[in-house]
Design an enzyme around this catalytic site. Structure first.
Site, PDB file in Angstrom:
ATOM      1  N   SER A 162      42.993  45.035  33.172  1.00  0.00           N
ATOM      2  CA  SER A 162      43.648  46.358  33.143  1.00  0.00           C
ATOM      3  C   SER A 162      44.984  46.283  32.410  1.00  0.00           C
ATOM      4  CB  SER A 162      43.806  46.929  34.549  1.00  0.00           C
ATOM      5  OG  SER A 162      44.380  46.027  35.455  1.00  0.00           O
ATOM      6  N   GLY A 195      46.302  41.003  35.385  1.00  0.00           N
ATOM      7  CA  GLY A 195      46.883  39.842  34.710  1.00  0.00           C
ATOM      8  C   GLY A 195      45.993  39.413  33.567  1.00  0.00           C
ATOM      9  N   LEU A 196      46.449  38.467  32.806  1.00  0.00           N
ATOM     10  CA  LEU A 196      45.696  37.967  31.661  1.00  0.00           C
ATOM     11  C   LEU A 196      44.390  37.290  32.092  1.00  0.00           C
ATOM     12  CD1 LEU A 196      48.607  36.333  29.624  1.00  0.00           C
ATOM     13  CD2 LEU A 196      47.355  38.426  29.015  1.00  0.00           C
ATOM     14  N   SER A 197      43.458  37.204  31.162  1.00  0.00           N
ATOM     15  CA  SER A 197      42.245  36.435  31.402  1.00  0.00           C
ATOM     16  C   SER A 197      42.634  34.990  31.694  1.00  0.00           C
ATOM     17  CB  SER A 197      41.349  36.485  30.158  1.00  0.00           C
ATOM     18  OG  SER A 197      40.190  35.710  30.350  1.00  0.00           O
ATOM     19  N   GLY A 198      42.092  34.442  32.772  1.00  0.00           N
ATOM     20  CA  GLY A 198      42.417  33.070  33.145  1.00  0.00           C
ATOM     21  C   GLY A 198      43.613  32.936  34.059  1.00  0.00           C
ATOM     22  N   GLY A 214      43.802  33.970  37.111  1.00  0.00           N
ATOM     23  CA  GLY A 214      43.364  33.674  38.475  1.00  0.00           C
ATOM     24  C   GLY A 214      43.062  34.902  39.317  1.00  0.00           C
ATOM     25  N   LYS A 215      42.898  36.047  38.682  1.00  0.00           N
ATOM     26  CA  LYS A 215      42.658  37.294  39.425  1.00  0.00           C
ATOM     27  C   LYS A 215      41.419  37.208  40.315  1.00  0.00           C
ATOM     28  CE  LYS A 215      42.296  39.651  35.674  1.00  0.00           C
ATOM     29  NZ  LYS A 215      42.476  38.477  34.783  1.00  0.00           N
ATOM     30  N   SER A 216      40.295  36.841  39.727  1.00  0.00           N
ATOM     31  CA  SER A 216      39.036  36.780  40.490  1.00  0.00           C
ATOM     32  C   SER A 216      39.091  35.706  41.564  1.00  0.00           C
ATOM     33  CB  SER A 216      37.862  36.519  39.546  1.00  0.00           C
ATOM     34  OG  SER A 216      37.671  37.612  38.674  1.00  0.00           O
TER      35      SER A 216
END
Length: 198
Positions: free
Chosen positions: A106, A32-35, A37-39
């Protein structure tokens, strides 16, 4: 590939490791995009699964770029190599019988498909962390979008470099709608339905 390299079979099989761990092993590929919430999601899920006694690990994009991939930039070619390396590392974790969560933008479908091909559909769970660009920019805890908008960061996904949303992810979690707890629960439900965990 260099000559005179021969694959050495391990004395302990992946199946034996999974049996000891009492769960299947797989890659949970958060994209997903930066920000988006992946991490945050990957670590919240990791904590929940770990607390339940499962063998888990998180490979985080920023953390990996501090070590293994610290020689790579953010050109399309470097992004491709970044994901290739992560795919190979994730495959090792799966072979070790663990559930490994990877939190990487990615951005390219072809790169994610390459990692899937390393593992197979049964061991690769693509999780699209969906979030509107405007919401990602509003969060912008690292200040990256502002820098990208000001031209200070070239090749920034979503601004000056494309993001290809997954074509057929196993799961979509919209963090603009769901809380962290709700998103984690949706992932756990999926893992149980697919009998990856009890």
């Amino acid at each position: 590939m260099a000559e005179n390299i021969v694959w050495h079979d391990a004395s302990v099989s992946k199946g034996e490791r999974q049996a000891r761990n009492k769960h299947k092993s797989c890659v949970l590929w958060f994209t997903g995009l930066s920000g988006s919430g992946k991490s945050t999601l990957a670590n919240a899920l990791d904590r929940k699964l770990f607390n339940e006694g499962l063998s888990t690990y998180v490979l985080d994009g920023d953390n990996v770029r501090h070590g293994l991939n610290n020689d790579l930039g953010f050109t399309d070619e470097d992004r491709q190599e970044n994901i290739r390396r992560i795919g190979e590392v994730a495959k090792l974790f799966v072979d070790a019988g663990s559930i490994v969560s990877t939190a990487f933008i990615s951005p390219f479908q072809s790169d994610r498909d390459t990692v899937r091909s390393l593992l197979g559909d049964e061991e690769f769970v693509e999780i699209y962390v969906e979030c509107e660009l405007e919401e990602c920019e509003r969060r912008d805890v690292k200040g990256l979008y502002k820098k990208a908008r000001n031209g200070e960061i070239p090749h920034f996904t979503g601004i000056s470099s494309p993001y290809e949303a997954p074509e057929g992810p196993e799961l979509v979690v919209n963090t603009g709608v769901l809380s962290v707890e709700e998103a984690v629960e949706a992932i756990v439900v999926y893992l149980r339905q697919k009998q990856l965990i009890d």
